[in-house]
Design a protein around this motif. Structure first.
Motif, PDB file in Angstrom:
ATOM      1  N   ASP A  25      -4.711   7.115  -1.983  1.00 55.51           N
ATOM      2  CA  ASP A  25      -4.281   5.827  -1.548  1.00 55.51           C
ATOM      3  C   ASP A  25      -4.280   4.820  -2.669  1.00 55.51           C
ATOM      4  O   ASP A  25      -5.158   4.677  -3.515  1.00 55.51           O
ATOM      5  N   LYS A  42       0.802  -1.197   0.096  1.00 56.59           N
ATOM      6  CA  LYS A  42       0.036   0.068  -0.056  1.00 56.59           C
ATOM      7  C   LYS A  42       0.902   1.095  -0.010  1.00 56.59           C
ATOM      8  O   LYS A  42       2.039   1.177   0.690  1.00 56.59           O
ATOM      9  N   THR A  43       0.471   2.342  -0.494  1.00 56.48           N
ATOM     10  CA  THR A  43       1.094   3.492  -0.445  1.00 56.48           C
ATOM     11  C   THR A  43       0.172   4.787  -0.706  1.00 56.48           C
ATOM     12  O   THR A  43      -1.145   4.456  -1.267  1.00 56.48           O
ATOM     13  N   LYS A  44       0.642   5.979  -0.345  1.00 52.69           N
ATOM     14  CA  LYS A  44      -0.307   7.372  -0.659  1.00 52.69           C
ATOM     15  C   LYS A  44       0.710   7.977  -1.331  1.00 52.69           C
ATOM     16  O   LYS A  44       1.720   8.395  -0.916  1.00 52.69           O
ATOM     17  N   LYS A  68      -6.649   2.534  -7.349  1.00 54.68           N
ATOM     18  CA  LYS A  68      -6.563   3.530  -6.423  1.00 54.68           C
ATOM     19  C   LYS A  68      -7.934   3.671  -5.870  1.00 54.68           C
ATOM     20  O   LYS A  68      -9.095   3.383  -6.489  1.00 54.68           O
ATOM     21  N   GLU A  69      -7.912   4.301  -4.643  1.00 55.42           N
ATOM     22  CA  GLU A  69      -9.079   4.203  -3.933  1.00 55.42           C
ATOM     23  C   GLU A  69      -9.804   5.611  -4.212  1.00 55.42           C
ATOM     24  O   GLU A  69      -9.524   6.649  -4.493  1.00 55.42           O
TER      25      GLU A  69
END
Length: 84
Positions: free
Chosen positions: A28, A21-23, A46-47
């Motif tokens: 996110d 996971k990354t932002k 992507k969220e």
């Protein structure tokens, strides 16, 4: 490793492993695959959900520039992974 269930539009579900996971820029992203290890197809999602929602909604990253940037980030986070 976390495994999550995604509901598809057709009423079907699919279980995918969250590899990382990354932002980036407040968005996110998750790297998911059907297999926990080994060579397999992976997707970057992507969220797109409002932060007040009870469940996350993800979409596949399709923009080539965005995909290249996020893939490079995941390759840095997962040193032994090459995304092509």
């Amino acid at each position: 490793m976390e495994k999550i269930v995604f509901s598809l539009d057709e009423g079907q579900t699919v279980e995918l492993y969250v590899l990382e996971k990354t932002k980036i820029g407040g968005t996110d992203y998750i790297l998911v695959a059907e297999e926990q290890e080994g060579d397999c197809d992976a997707m970057i999602l992507k969220e797109i959900t409002d932060k007040n929602a009870t469940e996350g909604v993800y979409e596949i990253v399709e923009d080539d520039t965005e995909l290249a940037a996020v893939a490079a980030m995941f390759e840095t986070l997962l040193e032994d992974v090459k995304l092509t």
